[in-house]
Design a protein around this motif. Structure first.
Motif, short mmCIF file in Angstrom:
data_model
loop_
_atom_site.label_atom_id
_atom_site.label_comp_id
_atom_site.label_asym_id
_atom_site.label_seq_id
_atom_site.Cartn_x
_atom_site.Cartn_y
_atom_site.Cartn_z
N ILE A 44 92.25 23.69 53.30
CA ILE A 44 91.11 23.83 52.40
C ILE A 44 89.87 24.24 53.19
N ALA A 45 89.69 23.63 54.37
CA ALA A 45 88.53 23.96 55.19
C ALA A 45 88.53 25.42 55.61
N ARG A 46 89.70 25.94 55.91
CA ARG A 46 89.80 27.34 56.33
C ARG A 46 89.31 28.30 55.25
N SER A 47 89.53 27.91 54.00
CA SER A 47 89.10 28.78 52.90
C SER A 47 87.59 28.81 52.72
N LEU A 48 86.89 27.87 53.37
CA LEU A 48 85.44 27.79 53.24
C LEU A 48 84.70 28.34 54.45
N VAL A 49 85.45 28.85 55.42
CA VAL A 49 84.85 29.33 56.67
C VAL A 49 85.23 30.79 56.89
N LYS A 50 84.28 31.56 57.36
CA LYS A 50 84.57 32.92 57.79
C LYS A 50 83.71 33.23 59.01
N VAL A 51 84.00 34.35 59.65
CA VAL A 51 83.29 34.72 60.88
C VAL A 51 82.57 36.04 60.67
N GLU A 52 81.33 36.08 61.10
CA GLU A 52 80.59 37.34 61.16
C GLU A 52 80.81 37.93 62.54
N VAL A 53 81.59 38.99 62.61
CA VAL A 53 81.97 39.56 63.90
C VAL A 53 80.84 40.40 64.47
N ASN A 54 80.51 40.13 65.72
CA ASN A 54 79.55 40.95 66.46
C ASN A 54 80.24 41.57 67.67
N ASN A 55 80.40 40.78 68.75
CA ASN A 55 81.13 41.32 69.90
C ASN A 55 82.62 41.02 69.84
N GLY A 56 83.02 40.15 68.90
CA GLY A 56 84.44 39.89 68.67
C GLY A 56 85.13 39.03 69.70
N GLN A 57 84.40 38.51 70.68
CA GLN A 57 85.04 37.83 71.80
C GLN A 57 85.54 36.43 71.44
N PHE A 59 91.86 37.17 66.15
CA PHE A 59 92.28 38.24 65.24
C PHE A 59 93.20 37.71 64.16
N TRP A 60 94.10 36.81 64.52
CA TRP A 60 95.12 36.35 63.58
C TRP A 60 94.71 35.12 62.77
N HIS A 61 93.91 34.25 63.34
CA HIS A 61 93.71 32.93 62.73
C HIS A 61 92.33 32.71 62.11
N ASP A 62 91.39 33.58 62.34
CA ASP A 62 90.06 33.47 61.72
C ASP A 62 89.92 34.47 60.59
N GLN A 63 89.11 34.10 59.61
CA GLN A 63 88.83 35.04 58.51
C GLN A 63 87.62 35.89 58.91
N TRP A 64 87.90 37.05 59.44
CA TRP A 64 86.82 37.93 59.91
C TRP A 64 86.64 39.15 59.00
N SER A 65 87.48 39.27 57.96
CA SER A 65 87.34 40.37 57.01
C SER A 65 87.55 39.85 55.59
N ASP A 66 87.20 40.67 54.63
CA ASP A 66 87.37 40.29 53.22
C ASP A 66 88.84 40.27 52.80
N LEU A 67 89.71 40.81 53.63
CA LEU A 67 91.14 40.80 53.30
C LEU A 67 91.72 39.40 53.37
N GLY A 68 91.13 38.56 54.22
CA GLY A 68 91.64 37.21 54.41
C GLY A 68 92.09 37.00 55.84
N ILE A 69 92.83 35.93 56.07
CA ILE A 69 93.33 35.61 57.40
C ILE A 69 94.58 36.42 57.67
N ALA A 70 94.57 37.19 58.75
CA ALA A 70 95.64 38.15 59.03
C ALA A 70 97.01 37.47 59.14
N ALA A 71 97.05 36.30 59.76
CA ALA A 71 98.33 35.60 59.93
C ALA A 71 98.94 35.23 58.58
N ASP A 72 98.10 34.90 57.61
CA ASP A 72 98.59 34.56 56.28
C ASP A 72 99.05 35.80 55.52
#
Length: 293
Positions: free
Chosen positions: A11-24, A28-41
């Motif tokens: 549930i917590a994952r659905s409430l968190v996203k990342v604003e990517v700047n330098n991406g470090q 890529f797989w486990h954070d929600q960094w795009s509107d598509l969702g979490i890539a691993a899911d």
């Protein structure tokens, strides 16, 4: 406790996203960094092979350790295109963790917004003003909230669980204990309630539970409304505590002793409000003293 909290990771994952700047610092797989969702899911472990990006790689590494690929699968192509767009917008700043707020994602965590996202909403109830209000005492409010829902373990409810239990009121020993009897039809509780509330309630004074709850839940002037609600809650809590003490064999307290305790607690609460700097309640003590004459 921590094990229980871990159950809410999804549930917590659905409430968190990342604003990517330098991406470090963004996975890529486990954070929600795009509107598509979490890539691993979205694509699972097979995506590691298809995308050519390791399971533990960051977004920055996904930009640099491989070339952009073409895929037959539309979803994989959407991820590739989104990754490329993020690369074009990259900035030499740390990535930002964002929490889902009331209307948009924000950098500051809000308990209120998170709770509103998690809870099941329903229409406001008529009695909410009488239970939840500024400068209330949480344990008093919770006790009254339980009483409103008739969830206190009164004698009549105990008889439903165990027919051999004694459901008699331990304050007056005259009849079966119910919520309405305990607050404030019982002779013991009625004497306490009358002494404390008769003047402040005025012509609306009653020993009937529902009548009192309806009255304190109405709109009132700020200070008087606070006193009406607080004396009600303090009395309910004190009577419930006294009732429990008697059930468990503790010494009995006279009605006059409970009146003194409740009166002192109300005065202390009003003094604490004044010391906190909230000037809206400055006349609270004066109004309470006037009602005690």
């Amino acid at each position: 406790m921590w094990r229980k909290l871990l159950k809410y990771r999804g549930i917590a994952r659905s409430l968190v996203k990342v604003e990517v700047n330098n991406g470090q610092t963004t996975s890529f797989w486990h954070d929600q960094w795009s509107d598509l969702g979490i890539a691993a899911d979205l694509v699972g472990e097979r995506g590691v092979v298809d995308m050519g990006i390791g399971w533990q790689k960051s977004v920055a590494e996904a930009w640099t350790v491989r070339r952009r690929r073409r895929h037959r699968d539309d979803l994989l192509m959407q991820i590739e295109n989104t990754l490329h767009l993020q690369w074009e917008k990259r900035r030499e700043e740390p990535d930002k963790q964002l929490w889902k707020g009331a209307k948009k994602y924000i950098t500051k965590f809000s308990t209120k917004d998170t709770w509103n996202h998690l809870r099941t909403t329903s229409n406001p109830v008529d009695w909410h003003r009488g239970v939840w209000f500024s400068h209330g005492t949480p344990k008093f409010s919770f006790c009254v909230w339980l009483a409103v829902h008739n969830r206190l373990s009164t004698g009549d409810r105990m008889l439903q669980w165990n027919v051999g239990a004694s459901g008699q009121c331990v304050l007056c020993n005259n009849t079966t204990e119910t919520r309405d009897h305990l607050f404030f039809e019982c002779g013991y509780s009625a004497a306490i309630w009358t002494e404390l509330a008769k003047n402040i309630f005025g012509p609306r004074f009653s020993t009937n539970w529902q009548a009192n709850l309806d009255f304190i839940s109405e709109n009132h002037l700020r200070v008087k409304g606070f006193l009406l609600r607080y004396v009600f809650q303090a009395a309910v809590h004190a009577l419930w505590r006294e009732r429990n003490g008697r059930v468990h064999g503790e010494d009995l307290n006279s009605s006059s002793r409970l009146i003194i305790w409740i009166d002192k607690h109300i005065r202390n609460q009003l003094s604490m409000i004044r010391l906190s700097g909230d000037k809206r309640y400055e006349c609270g003590l004066q109004l309470w003293f006037a009602s005690r004459i």
